[in-house]
Scaffold this motif. Structure first.
Motif, PDB file in Angstrom:
ATOM      1  N   ASP A 130     -41.358  48.880  54.988  1.00 54.59           N
ATOM      2  CA  ASP A 130     -41.270  50.280  54.584  1.00 54.59           C
ATOM      3  C   ASP A 130     -42.421  51.098  55.147  1.00 54.59           C
ATOM      4  OD1 ASP A 130     -38.917  50.078  52.871  1.00 54.59           O
ATOM      5  OD2 ASP A 130     -40.179  48.911  51.525  1.00 54.59           O
ATOM      6  N   ASN A 131     -42.933  50.697  56.310  1.00 54.78           N
ATOM      7  CA  ASN A 131     -44.069  51.384  56.913  1.00 54.78           C
ATOM      8  C   ASN A 131     -43.978  51.221  58.424  1.00 54.78           C
ATOM      9  OD1 ASN A 131     -46.957  51.802  57.847  1.00 54.78           O
ATOM     10  ND2 ASN A 131     -47.273  52.081  55.649  1.00 54.78           N
ATOM     11  N   HIS A 132     -44.279  52.297  59.165  1.00 53.63           N
ATOM     12  CA  HIS A 132     -44.223  52.230  60.622  1.00 53.63           C
ATOM     13  C   HIS A 132     -45.518  51.714  61.250  1.00 53.63           C
ATOM     14  CE1 HIS A 132     -40.903  55.088  59.846  1.00 53.63           C
ATOM     15  NE2 HIS A 132     -40.425  54.729  61.020  1.00 53.63           N
ATOM     16  N   PHE A 133     -46.640  51.772  60.539  1.00 52.76           N
ATOM     17  CA  PHE A 133     -47.937  51.462  61.125  1.00 52.76           C
ATOM     18  C   PHE A 133     -48.498  50.100  60.727  1.00 52.76           C
ATOM     19  CE2 PHE A 133     -47.740  56.069  61.355  1.00 52.76           C
ATOM     20  CZ  PHE A 133     -48.241  56.325  62.627  1.00 52.76           C
ATOM     21  N   PHE A 134     -48.173  49.628  59.550  1.00 52.42           N
ATOM     22  CA  PHE A 134     -48.765  48.392  59.049  1.00 52.42           C
ATOM     23  C   PHE A 134     -47.675  47.407  58.642  1.00 52.42           C
ATOM     24  CE2 PHE A 134     -51.718  51.867  58.018  1.00 52.42           C
ATOM     25  CZ  PHE A 134     -52.873  51.422  58.659  1.00 52.42           C
ATOM     26  N   MET A 135     -47.944  46.119  58.887  1.00 51.28           N
ATOM     27  CA  MET A 135     -47.052  45.058  58.446  1.00 51.28           C
ATOM     28  C   MET A 135     -47.382  44.696  56.989  1.00 51.28           C
ATOM     29  SD  MET A 135     -44.987  44.285  60.969  1.00 51.28           S
ATOM     30  CE  MET A 135     -44.962  46.057  61.256  1.00 51.28           C
ATOM     31  N   PRO A 136     -46.415  44.123  56.258  1.00 49.34           N
ATOM     32  CA  PRO A 136     -46.660  43.770  54.851  1.00 49.34           C
ATOM     33  C   PRO A 136     -47.843  42.829  54.646  1.00 49.34           C
ATOM     34  CG  PRO A 136     -44.316  43.718  55.308  1.00 49.34           C
ATOM     35  CD  PRO A 136     -45.004  43.911  56.636  1.00 49.34           C
ATOM     36  N   GLY A 183     -53.831  47.945  54.332  1.00 53.97           N
ATOM     37  CA  GLY A 183     -53.392  49.308  54.638  1.00 53.97           C
ATOM     38  C   GLY A 183     -51.913  49.522  54.409  1.00 53.97           C
ATOM     39  N   TYR A 184     -51.164  48.401  54.231  1.00 54.38           N
ATOM     40  CA  TYR A 184     -49.714  48.530  54.056  1.00 54.38           C
ATOM     41  C   TYR A 184     -49.370  49.131  52.690  1.00 54.38           C
ATOM     42  CZ  TYR A 184     -44.777  47.394  53.587  1.00 54.38           C
ATOM     43  OH  TYR A 184     -43.424  47.475  53.409  1.00 54.38           O
ATOM     44  N   LYS A 185     -48.428  50.070  52.686  1.00 52.63           N
ATOM     45  CA  LYS A 185     -47.836  50.605  51.468  1.00 52.63           C
ATOM     46  C   LYS A 185     -46.473  51.164  51.822  1.00 52.63           C
ATOM     47  CE  LYS A 185     -49.236  54.631  49.911  1.00 52.63           C
ATOM     48  NZ  LYS A 185     -50.068  55.764  49.423  1.00 52.63           N
ATOM     49  N   ASP A 186     -45.627  51.328  50.834  1.00 51.75           N
ATOM     50  CA  ASP A 186     -44.310  51.918  51.039  1.00 51.75           C
ATOM     51  C   ASP A 186     -44.490  53.427  51.218  1.00 51.75           C
ATOM     52  OD1 ASP A 186     -41.758  52.932  50.966  1.00 51.75           O
ATOM     53  OD2 ASP A 186     -41.133  51.795  49.202  1.00 51.75           O
ATOM     54  N   THR A 187     -44.234  53.907  52.416  1.00 49.75           N
ATOM     55  CA  THR A 187     -44.392  55.334  52.724  1.00 49.75           C
ATOM     56  C   THR A 187     -43.049  56.038  52.882  1.00 49.75           C
ATOM     57  OG1 THR A 187     -44.579  54.727  55.058  1.00 49.75           O
ATOM     58  CG2 THR A 187     -46.639  55.049  53.848  1.00 49.75           C
ATOM     59  N   SER A 188     -41.947  55.341  52.587  1.00 42.48           N
ATOM     60  CA  SER A 188     -40.621  55.879  52.913  1.00 42.48           C
ATOM     61  C   SER A 188     -40.224  57.066  52.048  1.00 42.48           C
ATOM     62  CB  SER A 188     -39.562  54.781  52.799  1.00 42.48           C
ATOM     63  OG  SER A 188     -39.495  54.263  51.482  1.00 42.48           O
ATOM     64  N   GLY A 189     -40.825  57.213  50.872  1.00 41.64           N
ATOM     65  CA  GLY A 189     -40.590  58.393  50.038  1.00 41.64           C
ATOM     66  C   GLY A 189     -39.148  58.623  49.644  1.00 41.64           C
ATOM     67  N   GLY A 190     -38.349  57.563  49.627  1.00 39.01           N
ATOM     68  CA  GLY A 190     -36.942  57.696  49.251  1.00 39.01           C
ATOM     69  C   GLY A 190     -36.028  58.112  50.387  1.00 39.01           C
ATOM     70  N   TYR A 191     -36.580  58.466  51.541  1.00 37.37           N
ATOM     71  CA  TYR A 191     -35.753  58.941  52.652  1.00 37.37           C
ATOM     72  C   TYR A 191     -34.920  57.828  53.285  1.00 37.37           C
ATOM     73  CZ  TYR A 191     -38.070  63.450  52.435  1.00 37.37           C
ATOM     74  OH  TYR A 191     -38.533  64.673  52.019  1.00 37.37           O
ATOM     75  N   ALA A 192     -35.323  56.579  53.083  1.00 37.78           N
ATOM     76  CA  ALA A 192     -34.560  55.462  53.646  1.00 37.78           C
ATOM     77  C   ALA A 192     -33.732  54.747  52.582  1.00 37.78           C
ATOM     78  CB  ALA A 192     -35.507  54.467  54.315  1.00 37.78           C
ATOM     79  N   ASP A 193     -33.654  55.319  51.380  1.00 42.05           N
ATOM     80  CA  ASP A 193     -32.827  54.710  50.335  1.00 42.05           C
ATOM     81  C   ASP A 193     -31.357  54.787  50.727  1.00 42.05           C
ATOM     82  OD1 ASP A 193     -35.144  54.371  48.954  1.00 42.05           O
ATOM     83  OD2 ASP A 193     -34.721  55.878  47.411  1.00 42.05           O
ATOM     84  N   TYR A 194     -30.640  53.700  50.462  1.00 44.61           N
ATOM     85  CA  TYR A 194     -29.206  53.696  50.731  1.00 44.61           C
ATOM     86  C   TYR A 194     -28.520  54.584  49.696  1.00 44.61           C
ATOM     87  CZ  TYR A 194     -24.454  51.851  51.293  1.00 44.61           C
ATOM     88  OH  TYR A 194     -23.102  51.724  51.509  1.00 44.61           O
TER      89      TYR A 194
END
Length: 562
Positions: free
Chosen positions: A349-355, A359-370
């Motif tokens: 859920d992040n373009h810059f960091f791997m899980p 620094g990794y966190k869920d940055t999707s803000g609901g925009y990628a929710d199905y």
């Protein structure tokens, strides 16, 4: 040879494997799934050099014929080209298993910050370091590379000016082999610049920059050089350079052969190549039982995503791109494939960091929710009228149709992924046409030129977050950098610039994550999963395999004595 990808040291290798995530706790044989390696996980069959014999050939597969060996040109960003260049050109810094860069003593006596206001870096070059034509490495090479890549002359069409555009001057340092680089503003990831280094005489004009490295390497400067190419056989052979001043390589040659991904397991089993991916369950089952084979696992920076092209057609409309994000059921795709994997994986859920990265966190803000209802609502708001179940929406007499471009060398899993996306988008009234193109043209003629609506590939080895800057900054004229879908904004540009200037890691990570929230909102690309590194490697091959975040040292790669 590790296949690499499209973002700044992320080279670009074609949309690879299967969509997977950690659903379920057992593999198809009922055994517990293995935990993913830690951030520094690697398995390279490490052996001391005394255990290795002198000689032998390492045979590796690559995705396409290399048309451009200038990795700072967009066509040279293909991952195989980048890996070859790091093996034949001056490689100033190497990353360890944790992704930390270290100066390579074959080229640098030292490299350090000698002033912070302004930021000044002094490189002390190894006086033995020379180009293959006998000329020494010098500050002139650094200066020519800076001038080519800083963005001041658009004729160079540099793939990634970030970092270079923050340099004020490059000149002679305090000693005869020293280079002084002065920055206009601090740049946290300065070690990634000038790596690899190119010779000034083949870089000091746009014509040389674009043409001198087309299908050739006119001058090299490392332990190996290109010994021969065969375009008919689609092979490139590296051999040790007799002028090399460092540790003598163990191998006599490294042979790269263009080979479709789907053909590699059989090529490995037929002993035509010496390593291949064992990620897909059907491949793993065959390869794990092969004689004299190690299965090596690591934790690489490696993501697969779907790029949306906001530069043309219906996807120019933000509402349509956001609808596509909501219509793609990432979890559903994951569950369809992950049941047969032997590896625990996490959603991305992040373009810059791997899980597995700090620094990794869920940055999707609901925009990628199905959310099918949300997707339909966005399409209606964009003027695309519902034509009934199973039919494409229409607007002004046109059907809502997108193409999904794939390489003809794609695996069945890659094709399955595209077909699933096709089915999912059909549910909201978007018709997707799958378009397979020749493997040698996939990047150069389609991805790199923005000649697609949807496509999927990997970004890999972005151990510096700033390496991803060219993936997300706004294009300038014809130069897309590596933002092949042309989706960006001044806000993203400003946040990425500020992050690159921030030397405090935690603060920089926060800025990258702020930029990522905007990247999700603009529907630049849909992150799918962190791809595991599961490889089948010849048992006798040492110091090679699942490198994780580390670079390969080909002078240490070789075959164990029998």
């Amino acid at each position: 040879m590790r296949p690499t990808s499209a973002a700044a040291w992320i080279a670009a290798t074609a949309a690879t494997a299967l969509l997977v995530t950690g659903c379920g706790s057992t593999g198809q044989d009922g055994t517990p799934k293995k935990a993913a390696p830690g951030v520094d996980g690697q398995d390279i069959g490490a052996r001391p050099l005394a255990d290795l014999r002198q000689g032998g050939t390492l045979r590796l597969a690559i995705d396409q014929w290399i048309t451009q060996y200038n990795v700072n040109d967009v066509d040279g960003q293909q991952g195989d080209a980048q890996e070859i260049i790091k093996t034949v050109m001056p490689d100033l810094f190497d990353s360890d298993a944790q992704g930390t860069p270290h100066a390579n003593p074959d080229f640098l006596v030292s490299a350090k910050v000698v002033s912070t206001s302004p930021q000044v870096i002094e490189y002390d070059l190894n006086p033995k370091a020379k180009w293959s034509d006998g000329k020494p490495l010098s500050w002139h090479d650094f200066r020519a590379q800076w001038q080519a890549l800083n963005g001041s002359d658009p004729a160079y069409e540099a793939a990634d000016p970030s970092g270079y555009d923050q340099i004020a001057d490059v000149g002679q340092g305090s000693g005869p082999h020293a280079v002084k680089v002065t920055f206009k503003a601090p740049y946290a990831d300065w070690q990634r610049l000038f790596d690899p280094l190119y010779p000034a005489r083949y870089y000091d004009s746009p014509a040389k920059f674009l043409k001198s490295w087309a299908e050739k390497v006119p001058v090299s400067g490392n332990a190996f050089k290109i010994g021969g190419t065969d375009k008919t056989a689609q092979t490139i052979t590296l051999v040790p350079d007799p002028r090399w001043w460092g540790r003598k390589p163990k191998l006599d040659s490294i042979v790269y052969r263009v080979l479709d991904t789907s053909a590699r397991p059989d090529a490995y089993l037929d002993k035509e190549i010496d390593y291949t991916s064992a990620l897909l369950p059907e491949d793993y089952q065959r390869l794990a039982k092969a004689p004299d084979t190690d299965i090596r696992r690591g934790a690489r920076w490696d993501e697969v995503h779907i790029t949306l092209n906001g530069g043309r057609g219906a996807l120019k409309d933000l509402r349509v791109r956001q609808a596509v994000q909501h219509a793609v059921d990432r979890q559903g795709i994951d569950e369809a494939f992950a049941k047969d994997l032997s590896f625990q994986l996490k959603p991305l859920d992040n373009h810059f960091f791997m899980p597995n990265q700090k620094g990794y966190k869920d940055t999707s803000g609901g925009y990628a929710d199905y959310d099918v209802a949300a997707a339909k609502k966005l399409l209606a708001a964009a003027g695309w009228k519902d034509a009934g179940a199973g039919k494409p929406r229409t607007k002004g007499g046109r059907q809502l149709t997108l193409d999904y471009v794939l390489s003809a060398g794609s695996t069945s899993a890659q094709t399955d992924q595209a077909q699933l996306v096709q089915q999912q988008l059909a549910q909201v009234g978007i018709k997707v046409e799958l378009k397979k193109v020749p493997a040698n043209d996939y990047f150069n003629q389609f991805v790199n030129r923005g000649n697609f609506d949807l496509t999927s590939f990997r970004n890999v080895d972005a151990v510096y977050p700033s390496m991803l800057t060219p993936v997300f900054v706004q294009p300038r004229g014809r130069n897309l950098f590596q933002n092949f879908g042309s989706v960006g904004s001044p806000k993203i540009d400003a946040l990425l610039k500020k992050a690159g200037e921030t030397t405090d890691h935690a603060k920089a990570s926060d800025l990258y994550n702020q930029a990522d929230t905007e990247i999700w909102r603009l529907a630049h690309s849909i992150e799918l999963y962190q791809r595991p590194e599961i490889l089948a490697v010849r048992s006798g091959l040492a110091n090679f395999g699942a490198e994780g975040l580390a670079d390969v040292d080909y002078t240490k790669v070789g075959w164990v004595k029998k």
